[in-house]
Motif scaffolding. Structure first.
Motif, PDB file in Angstrom:
ATOM      1  N   LEU A   1       0.819  -1.208   0.000  1.00 17.69           N
ATOM      2  CA  LEU A   1       0.000   0.000   0.000  1.00 17.69           C
ATOM      3  C   LEU A   1       0.854   1.259   0.000  1.00 17.69           C
ATOM      4  CD1 LEU A   1      -2.565  -1.299   2.626  1.00 17.69           C
ATOM      5  CD2 LEU A   1      -3.000  -0.999   0.179  1.00 17.69           C
ATOM      6  N   THR A   2       2.051   1.161   0.550  1.00 12.92           N
ATOM      7  CA  THR A   2       3.009   2.271   0.555  1.00 12.92           C
ATOM      8  C   THR A   2       4.221   1.830  -0.255  1.00 12.92           C
ATOM      9  OG1 THR A   2       2.310   2.772   2.820  1.00 12.92           O
ATOM     10  CG2 THR A   2       4.269   3.902   1.992  1.00 12.92           C
ATOM     11  N   SER A   3       4.610   2.608  -1.221  1.00 10.94           N
ATOM     12  CA  SER A   3       5.760   2.225  -2.047  1.00 10.94           C
ATOM     13  C   SER A   3       7.056   2.398  -1.262  1.00 10.94           C
ATOM     14  CB  SER A   3       5.813   3.083  -3.320  1.00 10.94           C
ATOM     15  OG  SER A   3       6.129   4.426  -3.001  1.00 10.94           O
ATOM     16  N   ARG A   4       8.059   1.642  -1.658  1.00 11.30           N
ATOM     17  CA  ARG A   4       9.382   1.789  -1.046  1.00 11.30           C
ATOM     18  C   ARG A   4       9.928   3.195  -1.305  1.00 11.30           C
ATOM     19  NH1 ARG A   4      11.608  -2.916   0.836  1.00 11.30           N
ATOM     20  NH2 ARG A   4      10.629  -4.864   0.164  1.00 11.30           N
ATOM     21  N   GLU A   5       9.573   3.759  -2.465  1.00  9.01           N
ATOM     22  CA  GLU A   5      10.035   5.109  -2.781  1.00  9.01           C
ATOM     23  C   GLU A   5       9.435   6.120  -1.810  1.00  9.01           C
ATOM     24  OE1 GLU A   5      10.595   2.436  -6.018  1.00  9.01           O
ATOM     25  OE2 GLU A   5       8.741   2.975  -4.979  1.00  9.01           O
ATOM     26  N   ALA A   6       8.162   5.904  -1.445  1.00  7.69           N
ATOM     27  CA  ALA A   6       7.514   6.822  -0.504  1.00  7.69           C
ATOM     28  C   ALA A   6       8.188   6.758   0.864  1.00  7.69           C
ATOM     29  CB  ALA A   6       6.033   6.482  -0.379  1.00  7.69           C
ATOM     30  N   ILE A   7       8.564   5.551   1.294  1.00 11.42           N
ATOM     31  CA  ILE A   7       9.243   5.430   2.584  1.00 11.42           C
ATOM     32  C   ILE A   7      10.635   6.050   2.512  1.00 11.42           C
ATOM     33  CG2 ILE A   7      10.282   3.786   4.187  1.00 11.42           C
ATOM     34  CD1 ILE A   7       7.880   2.144   4.093  1.00 11.42           C
ATOM     35  N   ALA A   8      11.298   5.882   1.365  1.00 10.80           N
ATOM     36  CA  ALA A   8      12.630   6.471   1.219  1.00 10.80           C
ATOM     37  C   ALA A   8      12.574   7.992   1.393  1.00 10.80           C
ATOM     38  CB  ALA A   8      13.212   6.121  -0.144  1.00 10.80           C
ATOM     39  N   LYS A   9      11.474   8.601   0.947  1.00  9.48           N
ATOM     40  CA  LYS A   9      11.325  10.050   1.098  1.00  9.48           C
ATOM     41  C   LYS A   9      11.073  10.445   2.553  1.00  9.48           C
ATOM     42  CE  LYS A   9       9.526  10.714  -3.574  1.00  9.48           C
ATOM     43  NZ  LYS A   9       8.344  11.101  -4.398  1.00  9.48           N
TER      44      LYS A   9
ATOM     45  N   LEU B   1       4.531  -8.700  10.278  1.00  6.52           N
ATOM     46  CA  LEU B   1       5.103  -8.640   8.934  1.00  6.52           C
ATOM     47  C   LEU B   1       5.156  -7.198   8.432  1.00  6.52           C
ATOM     48  CD1 LEU B   1       6.108 -10.274   6.457  1.00  6.52           C
ATOM     49  CD2 LEU B   1       3.740 -10.293   5.666  1.00  6.52           C
ATOM     50  N   GLY B   2       4.079  -6.447   8.667  1.00  6.98           N
ATOM     51  CA  GLY B   2       4.066  -5.058   8.225  1.00  6.98           C
ATOM     52  C   GLY B   2       5.126  -4.231   8.917  1.00  6.98           C
ATOM     53  N   ALA B   3       5.292  -4.438  10.215  1.00  9.66           N
ATOM     54  CA  ALA B   3       6.306  -3.677  10.961  1.00  9.66           C
ATOM     55  C   ALA B   3       7.707  -4.039  10.504  1.00  9.66           C
ATOM     56  CB  ALA B   3       6.145  -3.950  12.455  1.00  9.66           C
ATOM     57  N   LEU B   4       7.965  -5.320  10.282  1.00 14.36           N
ATOM     58  CA  LEU B   4       9.292  -5.738   9.843  1.00 14.36           C
ATOM     59  C   LEU B   4       9.587  -5.237   8.436  1.00 14.36           C
ATOM     60  CD1 LEU B   4      11.857  -7.247  10.512  1.00 14.36           C
ATOM     61  CD2 LEU B   4      10.775  -9.361   9.720  1.00 14.36           C
ATOM     62  N   TRP B   5       8.553  -5.198   7.596  1.00 15.44           N
ATOM     63  CA  TRP B   5       8.736  -4.660   6.235  1.00 15.44           C
ATOM     64  C   TRP B   5       9.197  -3.207   6.289  1.00 15.44           C
ATOM     65  CZ3 TRP B   5       6.080  -0.620   3.861  1.00 15.44           C
ATOM     66  CH2 TRP B   5       6.312  -0.454   2.491  1.00 15.44           C
ATOM     67  N   VAL B   6       8.668  -2.432   7.221  1.00 11.63           N
ATOM     68  CA  VAL B   6       9.107  -1.046   7.358  1.00 11.63           C
ATOM     69  C   VAL B   6      10.604  -1.008   7.679  1.00 11.63           C
ATOM     70  CG1 VAL B   6       8.828   1.129   8.610  1.00 11.63           C
ATOM     71  CG2 VAL B   6       6.829  -0.308   8.141  1.00 11.63           C
ATOM     72  N   ALA B   7      11.024  -1.837   8.646  1.00 13.51           N
ATOM     73  CA  ALA B   7      12.437  -1.861   9.030  1.00 13.51           C
ATOM     74  C   ALA B   7      13.309  -2.310   7.861  1.00 13.51           C
ATOM     75  CB  ALA B   7      12.634  -2.791  10.222  1.00 13.51           C
ATOM     76  N   GLU B   8      12.882  -3.331   7.133  1.00 15.99           N
ATOM     77  CA  GLU B   8      13.653  -3.809   5.979  1.00 15.99           C
ATOM     78  C   GLU B   8      13.775  -2.716   4.917  1.00 15.99           C
ATOM     79  OE1 GLU B   8      12.466  -8.565   6.088  1.00 15.99           O
ATOM     80  OE2 GLU B   8      11.244  -7.142   4.962  1.00 15.99           O
ATOM     81  N   THR B   9      12.684  -2.022   4.671  1.00 15.60           N
ATOM     82  CA  THR B   9      12.683  -0.982   3.655  1.00 15.60           C
ATOM     83  C   THR B   9      13.585   0.174   4.055  1.00 15.60           C
ATOM     84  OG1 THR B   9      10.417  -1.604   3.065  1.00 15.60           O
ATOM     85  CG2 THR B   9      11.218   0.522   2.266  1.00 15.60           C
ATOM     86  N   LEU B  10      13.520   0.559   5.320  1.00 15.96           N
ATOM     87  CA  LEU B  10      14.398   1.624   5.798  1.00 15.96           C
ATOM     88  C   LEU B  10      15.859   1.223   5.674  1.00 15.96           C
ATOM     89  CD1 LEU B  10      12.443   2.699   8.996  1.00 15.96           C
ATOM     90  CD2 LEU B  10      12.766   4.074   6.941  1.00 15.96           C
ATOM     91  N   ALA B  11      16.164  -0.021   6.012  1.00 21.93           N
ATOM     92  CA  ALA B  11      17.552  -0.489   5.942  1.00 21.93           C
ATOM     93  C   ALA B  11      18.059  -0.513   4.511  1.00 21.93           C
ATOM     94  CB  ALA B  11      17.665  -1.872   6.570  1.00 21.93           C
ATOM     95  N   LEU B  12      17.178  -0.840   3.561  1.00 22.77           N
ATOM     96  CA  LEU B  12      17.586  -0.905   2.164  1.00 22.77           C
ATOM     97  C   LEU B  12      17.699   0.475   1.531  1.00 22.77           C
ATOM     98  CD1 LEU B  12      15.421  -3.900   0.928  1.00 22.77           C
ATOM     99  CD2 LEU B  12      17.897  -3.842   1.112  1.00 22.77           C
ATOM    100  N   SER B  13      16.841   1.405   1.971  1.00 24.18           N
ATOM    101  CA  SER B  13      16.774   2.700   1.293  1.00 24.18           C
ATOM    102  C   SER B  13      17.665   3.764   1.903  1.00 24.18           C
ATOM    103  CB  SER B  13      15.321   3.215   1.296  1.00 24.18           C
ATOM    104  OG  SER B  13      14.903   3.480   2.629  1.00 24.18           O
ATOM    105  N   SER B  14      18.129   3.533   3.110  1.00 24.76           N
ATOM    106  CA  SER B  14      18.927   4.555   3.782  1.00 24.76           C
ATOM    107  C   SER B  14      20.379   4.137   3.868  1.00 24.76           C
ATOM    108  CB  SER B  14      18.391   4.800   5.199  1.00 24.76           C
ATOM    109  OG  SER B  14      19.260   5.637   5.907  1.00 24.76           O
ATOM    110  N   PRO B  15      21.317   4.906   3.314  1.00 23.17           N
ATOM    111  CA  PRO B  15      22.738   4.580   3.442  1.00 23.17           C
ATOM    112  C   PRO B  15      23.156   4.474   4.894  1.00 23.17           C
ATOM    113  CG  PRO B  15      22.413   6.342   1.838  1.00 23.17           C
ATOM    114  CD  PRO B  15      21.091   6.127   2.532  1.00 23.17           C
ATOM    115  N   ALA B  16      22.466   5.201   5.770  1.00 25.25           N
ATOM    116  CA  ALA B  16      22.829   5.165   7.189  1.00 25.25           C
ATOM    117  C   ALA B  16      22.495   3.842   7.838  1.00 25.25           C
ATOM    118  CB  ALA B  16      22.118   6.298   7.932  1.00 25.25           C
TER     119      ALA B  16
END
Length: 328
Positions: A114-122, A311-326
């Motif tokens: 429902l939320t794109s990875r690009e949206a979370i990256a922003k 699963l939804g909460a872990l997906w957020v963490a996975e997405t943040l880890a993939l999208s953020s160089p930090a």
């Protein structure tokens, strides 16, 4: 936050129903991390839980400051305790699962599919993320798959005991045992959970929250009528959805079964086979049975609410880890 290593994770509420699922999924999905620390409230502290085949001790989180050395913390605990941690902003990115029972606020509410990875990256500068109620996730996923952006939809969520956490699970088991022994005694303000289905003010407020969350998760949604009932099931939940059959501008419509089948996270049940809540327990997919009529659709959806929340909460963490160089 400026780090260049695998993140340090904390699960707060590790002995709860959703906390247990989080720990299991972190191992099952091979989340790359440098540290995993398990916390609970005082009542759950000093217990052990199984984490990837290893018995791990759960520590008491004495204050929000105890999270300052972590990069991401999952808050899988009751709303008042989660609110204390969120207000303190102790340092890590906070993924607040307690937001499931309230309407969206100024905290970003996100969900897989429902939320794109690009949206979370922003949103990488955000310090708190909220996850929706599993029933809102299911309803929004189905409506998005069907392209239902307007009109009207009616839904009834039937939530099992695990939707209320370990306390409700325990109460349901204890009451059922007492009922079978003909010795159930309830306090004046206590509701019978065994062999009963009911709605109270709590369920009505959750229904309001679910409708608001669906509207926030979708770019345009039907006018929603949502009801919530508690049912005497220990694990898993169900959702009915009734909507007009979506059609394009020429009055035609695609096969709704195929639209749902193509959507990520949805598993279509075999036609003619009985589909119960128990069939979804342990699954990450939403299992859906569809009844089609010329002008309307009826969906019967069953899902493992605790697993879907984790699963939804872990997906957020996975997405943040993939999208953020930090966090990479």
């Amino acid at each position: 936050m400026s780090i260049s290593r695998e993140p340090r994770l904390a699960v707060v509420g590790a002995t709860g129903a959703v906390g247990n699922q989080l720990i299991e999924l972190i191992a099952a999905r091979g989340f790359q991390l440098s540290e995993l620390k398990l916390f609970a409230t005082e009542a759950g502290a000093m217990q052990t839980v199984d984490a990837a085949g290893e018995e791990r001790l759960v520590d008491a989180l004495e204050s929000p400051a105890g999270l300052r050395d972590f990069d991401i913390a999952f808050l899988a605990l009751p709303a008042p305790r989660a609110a204390e941690i969120v207000a303190a902003r102790p340092g890590p990115i906070l993924i607040d699962l307690s937001a499931a029972n309230r309407p969206p606020s100024d905290v970003p509410m996100v969900a897989p599919g429902l939320t794109s990875r690009e949206a979370i990256a922003k949103l990488r500068n955000a310090t708190v993320f909220a996850t929706p109620h599993p029933a809102a996730h299911v309803l929004a996923t189905c409506l998005k798959a069907l392209g239902a952006h307007g009109g009207f939809a009616a839904a009834t969520a039937m939530l099992g005991g695990s939707a209320g956490g370990m306390g409700v699970l325990t109460a349901t088991v204890d009451q059922t045992t007492d009922l079978l022994s003909a010795r159930l005694e309830l306090d004046d303000d206590e509701v019978q959970r065994g062999f009963n289905a009911f709605m109270r003010e709590h369920e009505r407020s959750v229904a309001t929250a679910i409708a608001a969350q669906v509207a926030a998760l979708l770019d345009g949604s039907p006018v929603l009528s949502v009801q919530v009932a508690a049912i005497p099931v220990l694990h898993g939940s169900a959702l009915t959805v009734d909507i007009p059959r979506p059609r394009d501008s020429r009055g035609n419509g695609e096969d709704p079964v195929e639209l749902l089948r193509a959507a990520p996270g949805i598993l279509i049940a075999e036609e003619g086979e009985p589909l119960g809540v128990i069939d979804a327990v342990g699954q990450e997919a939403i299992v859906v049975s569809v009844e089609t009529r010329p002008d309307s659709l009826s969906l019967w959806c069953v899902f493992d609410n605790t697993r879907l929340a984790a699963l939804g909460a872990l997906w957020v963490a996975e997405t943040l880890a993939l999208s953020s160089p930090a966090l990479a």
